[in-house]
Design a protein around this motif. Structure first.
Motif, PDB file in Angstrom:
ATOM      1  N   UNK A  35       0.819  -1.220   0.000  1.00 44.60           N
ATOM      2  CA  UNK A  35       0.000   0.000   0.000  1.00 44.60           C
ATOM      3  C   UNK A  35       0.852   1.269   0.000  1.00 44.60           C
ATOM      4  N   UNK A  36       1.974   1.242   0.695  1.00 42.84           N
ATOM      5  CA  UNK A  36       2.865   2.401   0.710  1.00 42.84           C
ATOM      6  C   UNK A  36       3.403   2.675  -0.689  1.00 42.84           C
ATOM      7  N   UNK A  37       3.829   1.642  -1.377  1.00 44.48           N
ATOM      8  CA  UNK A  37       4.353   1.812  -2.734  1.00 44.48           C
ATOM      9  C   UNK A  37       3.268   2.328  -3.676  1.00 44.48           C
ATOM     10  N   UNK A  38       2.061   1.806  -3.541  1.00 42.53           N
ATOM     11  CA  UNK A  38       0.967   2.273  -4.402  1.00 42.53           C
ATOM     12  C   UNK A  38       0.625   3.733  -4.120  1.00 42.53           C
ATOM     13  N   UNK A  39       0.614   4.139  -2.859  1.00 41.23           N
ATOM     14  CA  UNK A  39       0.300   5.538  -2.548  1.00 41.23           C
ATOM     15  C   UNK A  39       1.415   6.467  -3.033  1.00 41.23           C
ATOM     16  N   UNK A  40       2.673   6.042  -2.927  1.00 44.03           N
ATOM     17  CA  UNK A  40       3.772   6.863  -3.448  1.00 44.03           C
ATOM     18  C   UNK A  40       3.691   7.006  -4.962  1.00 44.03           C
ATOM     19  N   UNK A  41       3.284   5.937  -5.636  1.00 42.81           N
ATOM     20  CA  UNK A  41       3.133   5.997  -7.086  1.00 42.81           C
ATOM     21  C   UNK A  41       1.996   6.954  -7.473  1.00 42.81           C
ATOM     22  N   UNK A  42       0.886   6.881  -6.751  1.00 39.96           N
ATOM     23  CA  UNK A  42      -0.232   7.791  -7.019  1.00 39.96           C
ATOM     24  C   UNK A  42       0.179   9.242  -6.778  1.00 39.96           C
ATOM     25  N   UNK A  43       0.913   9.476  -5.710  1.00 37.62           N
ATOM     26  CA  UNK A  43       1.370  10.828  -5.407  1.00 37.62           C
ATOM     27  C   UNK A  43       2.318  11.343  -6.484  1.00 37.62           C
ATOM     28  N   UNK A  44       3.181  10.467  -6.993  1.00 36.16           N
ATOM     29  CA  UNK A  44       4.091  10.870  -8.065  1.00 36.16           C
ATOM     30  C   UNK A  44       3.307  11.228  -9.332  1.00 36.16           C
ATOM     31  N   UNK A  45       2.237  10.478  -9.618  1.00 35.79           N
ATOM     32  CA  UNK A  45       1.403  10.799 -10.780  1.00 35.79           C
ATOM     33  C   UNK A  45       0.731  12.158 -10.599  1.00 35.79           C
ATOM     34  N   UNK A  46       0.236  12.423  -9.404  1.00 33.45           N
ATOM     35  CA  UNK A  46      -0.433  13.707  -9.132  1.00 33.45           C
ATOM     36  C   UNK A  46       0.550  14.862  -9.286  1.00 33.45           C
ATOM     37  N   UNK A  47       1.769  14.699  -8.768  1.00 32.96           N
ATOM     38  CA  UNK A  47       2.791  15.743  -8.883  1.00 32.96           C
ATOM     39  C   UNK A  47       3.143  15.972 -10.347  1.00 32.96           C
ATOM     40  N   UNK A  48       3.247  14.903 -11.131  1.00 30.16           N
ATOM     41  CA  UNK A  48       3.554  15.052 -12.558  1.00 30.16           C
ATOM     42  C   UNK A  48       2.419  15.775 -13.279  1.00 30.16           C
ATOM     43  N   UNK A  49       1.184  15.480 -12.946  1.00 33.84           N
ATOM     44  CA  UNK A  49       0.048  16.173 -13.565  1.00 33.84           C
ATOM     45  C   UNK A  49       0.042  17.648 -13.193  1.00 33.84           C
ATOM     46  N   UNK A  50       0.361  17.950 -11.928  1.00 36.76           N
ATOM     47  CA  UNK A  50       0.406  19.355 -11.510  1.00 36.76           C
ATOM     48  C   UNK A  50       1.506  20.102 -12.261  1.00 36.76           C
TER      49      UNK A  50
END
Length: 155
Positions: free
Chosen positions: A101-116
């Motif tokens: 779950x930690x790895x999945x949340x970090x991946x989601x956060x990285x996607x959000x940062x890239x979109x921003x």
């Protein structure tokens, strides 16, 4: 207390019945015993039977010591294997329950940062297009003339 007595053989007939006493020469008897032994396995006797017969050669005290050492080694290996299995189980379940779950949340956060970042870059590009001192030429149909001598970014 123990008494030690010297016993002399008085009867020659009892020595004749002894398996160790022989009237023939020792060389002749040893050749007979060697010729009577077959080096190949007979049809009735298996390798297991031969190895099982070797048990009588090893004294009981030595057999007991060997047996205890082997059983202790087997017990040690079993205990060590069980402990290692438990450690591997704990590590893998912890990795699955916490790490995944930690790895999945970090991946989601990285996607959000890239979109921003992408949205910020698009907004900056749109602002540069609309600003009057832009390095890009004005869109067709506008009355603005481009400035001379400004090099666009990236050149």
């Amino acid at each position: 207390m123990v008494k030690v007595e010297i016993v002399e053989e008085k009867d020659q007939q009892s020595s004749a019945n002894s398996p160790y006493a022989s009237t023939s020469s020792s060389r002749h008897s040893s050749q007979e015993s060697i010729s009577s032994i077959s080096s190949e396995l007979s049809a009735e006797e298996t390798l297991y039977d031969r190895i099982n017969a070797l048990v009588d050669i090893v004294p009981p005290a030595t057999r007991h010591r060997i047996s205890t050492k082997v059983s202790k080694a087997v017990s040690f290996v079993k205990t060590g294997g069980k402990i290692m299995g438990n450690i591997v189980w704990i590590v893998t379940t912890s990795a699955l329950l916490v790490g995944l779950p930690l790895a999945l949340s970090l991946e989601d956060e990285a996607k959000i940062v890239a979109q921003e970042r992408e949205m910020m870059a698009q907004q900056q590009g749109a602002q540069q297009m609309l600003s009057p001192g832009s390095a890009y030429p004005p869109p067709p149909g506008s009355n603005q003339t481009p400035q001379k001598g400004i090099v666009p970014p990236g050149f």
